[in-house]
Write an enzyme that holds these catalytic residues in place. Structure first.
Site, PDB file in Angstrom:
ATOM      1  N   ASP A  60     -29.402  12.178 -20.776  1.00 51.10           N
ATOM      2  CA  ASP A  60     -29.536  10.720 -20.900  1.00 51.10           C
ATOM      3  C   ASP A  60     -30.114  10.328 -22.250  1.00 51.10           C
ATOM      4  O   ASP A  60     -31.297   9.958 -22.375  1.00 51.10           O
ATOM      5  CB  ASP A  60     -30.405  10.185 -19.758  1.00 51.10           C
ATOM      6  CG  ASP A  60     -29.777  10.418 -18.401  1.00 51.10           C
ATOM      7  OD1 ASP A  60     -28.550  10.591 -18.336  1.00 51.10           O
ATOM      8  OD2 ASP A  60     -30.516  10.431 -17.391  1.00 51.10           O
ATOM      9  N   ASP A  72     -24.394  16.684 -11.495  1.00 51.55           N
ATOM     10  CA  ASP A  72     -25.525  16.018 -12.144  1.00 51.55           C
ATOM     11  C   ASP A  72     -26.785  16.240 -11.304  1.00 51.55           C
ATOM     12  O   ASP A  72     -26.729  16.793 -10.198  1.00 51.55           O
ATOM     13  CB  ASP A  72     -25.208  14.528 -12.275  1.00 51.55           C
ATOM     14  CG  ASP A  72     -26.019  13.834 -13.361  1.00 51.55           C
ATOM     15  OD1 ASP A  72     -26.897  14.480 -13.963  1.00 51.55           O
ATOM     16  OD2 ASP A  72     -25.760  12.642 -13.610  1.00 51.55           O
ATOM     17  N   GLU A 131     -31.397  19.737 -11.814  1.00 50.08           N
ATOM     18  CA  GLU A 131     -32.527  20.488 -12.407  1.00 50.08           C
ATOM     19  C   GLU A 131     -33.323  21.318 -11.375  1.00 50.08           C
ATOM     20  O   GLU A 131     -33.872  22.349 -11.802  1.00 50.08           O
ATOM     21  CB  GLU A 131     -33.451  19.511 -13.140  1.00 50.08           C
ATOM     22  CG  GLU A 131     -32.886  18.964 -14.422  1.00 50.08           C
ATOM     23  CD  GLU A 131     -31.763  17.936 -14.201  1.00 50.08           C
ATOM     24  OE1 GLU A 131     -30.854  17.857 -15.029  1.00 50.08           O
ATOM     25  OE2 GLU A 131     -31.819  17.230 -13.176  1.00 50.08           O
TER      26      GLU A 131
END
Length: 805
Positions: free
Chosen positions: A489, A411, A414
């Protein structure tokens, strides 16, 4: 027609004038032609352009504004240029490069490129007044946009699948609580498909810098794409069928590996399940209530002070024992391992200490280590652009693998940083292999992909014969080779339930077939009806994961009372009944790139009424899912593809369209007339051998066919031929009907020996059943339901079942 063409030409001209006024330099007229073994290199003053036939139906276009092409390297492309019969014709007005029935025709006056099929029809063409240009470091390509052309792709963009009339930015972004207007999002997949009149083509812009795509938002009748740096380097995929384009893109950038079977089961997650006693209670409740499930996730609260590769011993005093106990109950543990490493000198934190020793972290321009705030506080970041760093990262999983953790969740990659820009400074330095160095602008969009790659490759080294399961949030084209993904999300709203389907379908078209979303919505608390509807839909998503944010209400299947529990249990059970069908579709994905979850037009491109359908989809090639996205119980019309479509497990058949009013416990599912769907009995986890025979549900109709693929579900033995592949067919004849099985590969012995055929749409009472030409007992016929049932006691190998009138 002439008036429209003149208007379009004027539009292109005005756009070109505006672009040049803004500082863009176009390639200009051709001043020289050099024939290459694979195409041509064209000179236009100082600039050079290469147009080459890369593979059958695939061309490549590269531009060097100052005449020097950089080394041929790509983070995404794995396919090698193929040997082809190529022809180059250097004419007075244009240069033509032909291969495989496709021609790239280059105008010498404007250096605009037109792609044509074998009949001379234009597939796609550059805008003639400004085809390709640069402005400082920025590069851009402009193409004509026919008025009836639709555009799909770009990965996880929100909103309708058809991108026409909108513009998008590709820059991997931590987009907590995104909405349909939020852009950019978590992934950057610079690929799109054009579709017009049933014919499709694709464009892959192989540039990892921040890029943008405009499908007529700025200038009508013009699409464009470009980047803030890097090169014009794109691949044109000629199709012409949409599935061919998908296969071509998969061949170019890689196909997903065959997942472990358990990864297709139900997965339960939240931020966070802790302490250890709660995780154990969760697993026990699933088994006591007989709700099938295969995976339980551990979010960051299992860690010591949110530090990756640690365990909080106060919350998880017997972590290894817990993982082993879960495995004994049929659960696979998936642990989050974010890529930020806590900056903790002198504290005995091995990932930081070994990382400093090995010099693996991203640098500032002055050579110091970049430090940014994330969950553990001040953190440092591995430089995944270096192969030695990826190897170091993969080795960090050794203890977790030894403890039996089955999968890992990458996770925040990015990469996300807790400051105003949401990521690391663009000036940070990445020391790519080969001794070079680039700043973060060149690496940002591939950073998450390289993180997932490092995890996957590390697991392959640690468990060489066990299929890894890696889940990544950020991705670039090609990331599907190493990890599944999800849509980030999302929110617990009916609107987000509706947004989920076009988003997942777009990812599938963009090469990412192993995908899902947070069932129930991550942000906020779903009302009971919403969670139930979402669970029903999620059963037909490739990755079926329920997830929730901290501070939101519980959303396990049994919350909200016995009626909701019953409906959700049945939805999950249906998932497991379809496991043979779904796993067969997953094998097709791994072999061809064709996604499990498909927009209707992918299989039926000649039906224009299906192109704008963002609600209904195909699960595999034979099941049509028509979900309900409203909190009201209301009628909806389902537009069906050509041919007949049965109601699931029924002989009721529809054509063209059908109106449905699904109750809360109903999800409309239709089956293609002519489908043969393999199923099994319900199990509590994917590794549990189903009881009874293989179930084959035969829906009579034209083009009657089906398939079954099986292997051991977790090792790589299938790569050595240890798998089973069976093709099924059926036919309706004057004297009855027949169902045939042909085993194409028998390197694996399945859990079943016999098969039970349930045949729908039987309009006569069979007087006799034959199996392999011998009379068979036990034939059952239901005249009211128009179904026939017959058993094949030994269904391994080839066989034929005949029902005689």
């Amino acid at each position: 027609m002439r008036r429209a063409a003149a208007a379009a030409a004027l539009t292109f001209l005005l756009a070109a004038v505006a672009a040049r006024a803004a500082g863009w330099t176009a390639v200009g007229a051709v001043t020289g032609v050099d024939v290459l073994p694979d195409g041509v290199e064209l000179s236009a003053g100082e600039a050079k352009v290469r147009v080459t036939a890369f593979a059958d139906g695939v061309f490549r276009v590269r531009v060097a504004p100052h005449g020097g092409f950089p080394p041929d390297a790509s983070w995404a492309v794995t396919q090698k240029e193929q040997p082809l019969r190529r022809a180059v014709v250097d004419g007075p007005a244009e240069v033509r490069v032909s291969a495989g029935g496709v021609t790239a025709a280059v105008s010498k006056s404007t250096l605009s490129i037109r792609f044509e099929d074998a009949a001379g029809r234009v597939i796609s063409a550059d805008a003639p007044a400004l085809p390709m240009a640069w402005n400082g470091a920025r590069v851009r390509v402009w193409k004509t946009m026919p008025s009836d052309e639709a555009y799909f792709g770009l990965g996880d963009k929100a909103g309708p699948m058809n991108r026409r009339g909108r513009a998008f930015v590709l820059w991997n972004t931590d987009a907590y609580g995104w909405q349909e207007s939020t852009d950019p999002l978590y992934k950057s997949i610079p690929f799109f498909m054009g579709l017009r009149g049933g014919a499709a083509y694709g464009v892959f812009f192989d540039n990892a810098y921040r890029s943008s795509f405009d499908f007529g938002a700025q200038t009508a009748d013009t699409l464009s794409f470009g980047a803030d740096g890097g090169d014009i380097d794109y691949y044109f995929l000629a199709g012409p069928e949409p599935k061919t384009v998908v296969r071509e893109f998969a061949a170019l950038t890689g196909r997903p590996p065959l997942p472990p079977l358990w990864a297709l089961g139900y997965q339960q997650c939240r931020y966070s399940y802790y302490p250890e006693s709660r995780v154990r209670e969760l697993a026990r409740t699933f088994r006591e209530k007989k709700i099938p499930a295969d995976a339980i996730y551990l979010d960051i609260d299992y860690q010591d002070r949110y530090r990756p590769f640690t365990v909080s011993r106060s919350s998880f005093p017997d972590f290894s024992g817990m993982v082993a106990d879960l495995r004994a109950q049929g659960f696979h543990t998936i642990a989050i391992t974010d890529l930020h490493v806590a900056r903790a000198p002198g504290q005995g934190y091995a990932p930081y200490d070994s990382g400093v020793k090995e010099d693996v972290f991203v640098k500032n321009p002055d050579g110091s280590t970049y430090v940014g705030p994330v969950w553990p506080g001040d953190s440092v970041f591995p430089d995944f652009s270096l192969s030695r760093v990826r190897a170091w990262w993969g080795g960090l999983y050794k203890d977790f693998v030894a403890a039996g953790v089955a999968g890992f969740w990458n996770d925040m990659n990015e990469p996300a940083v807790f400051d105003a820009t949401k990521t690391m400074p663009l000036s940070t330095v990445h020391r790519v292999d080969g001794g070079g160095a680039v700043d973060h602008r060149a690496i940002h969009n591939v950073f998450g992909m390289l993180n997932a790659r490092a995890t996957y490759e590390g697991l392959r080294r640690l468990r060489p014969d066990e299929r890894p399961f890696v889940l990544t949030r950020a991705a670039f084209a090609g990331a599907q080779r190493w990890a599944a993904s999800w849509t980030g999300d999302n929110s617990a709203t009916w609107n987000h339930l509706a947004l989920s389907t076009p988003m997942l379908l777009s990812l599938g078209l963009s090469g990412y077939g192993l995908i899902g979303d947070d069932i129930g919505g991550f942000v906020g608390s779903p009302p009971p009806d919403l969670l139930t509807r979402w669970t029903e839909l999620g059963a037909y998503n490739p990755i079926f994961r329920n997830h929730a944010a901290k501070g939101t209400r519980d959303r396990e299947p049994w919350v909200d009372g016995p009626e909701h529990e019953r409906i959700r249990r049945r939805a999950i059970e249906r998932r497991y009944e379809l496991m043979p069908y779904m796993y067969t579709a997953a094998e097709v994905l791994s072999r061809t790139g064709v996604p499990i979850m498909r927009p209707l037009f992918l299989e039926y491109p000649q039906s224009p009424e299906l192109v704008g359908d963002d609600r209904d989809f195909l699960f595999g090639g034979d099941l049509l899912i028509a979900p309900a996205f409203s909190e009201k119980i209301e009628e909806v019309t389902v537009v069906l593809p050509p041919g007949g479509w049965y109601e699931d497990r029924s002989s009721i058949i529809h054509e063209s369209s059908v109106t449905v009013r699904p109750a809360l416990d109903e999800l409309p599912v239709f089956v293609r007339a002519g489908a043969i769907v393999p199923e099994q009995a319900v199990v509590q986890d994917a590794q549990e051998p189903p009881r009874g025979p293989l179930q084959l549900r035969v829906y009579l109709g034209p083009d009657c066919r089906g398939a079954l693929y099986q292997d051991d579900g977790h090792t790589f033995a299938y790569e050595k031929g240890k798998y089973l592949r069976v093709r099924y067919a059926c036919a309706v004849e004057k004297d009855g009907l027949s169902v045939d099985a042909h085993t194409e590969a028998d390197g694996f012995r399945p859990w079943w020996r016999g098969a039970r055929l349930t045949i729908y749409g039987v309009n006569f009472a069979p007087r006799q059943a034959l199996v392999r030409g011998q009379a068979a007992g036990g034939l059952r016929y239901d005249a009211a339901a128009r179904t026939a049932q017959v058993d094949v006691s030994d269904a391994r190998g080839d066989w034929r079942v005949e029902l005689r009138r």
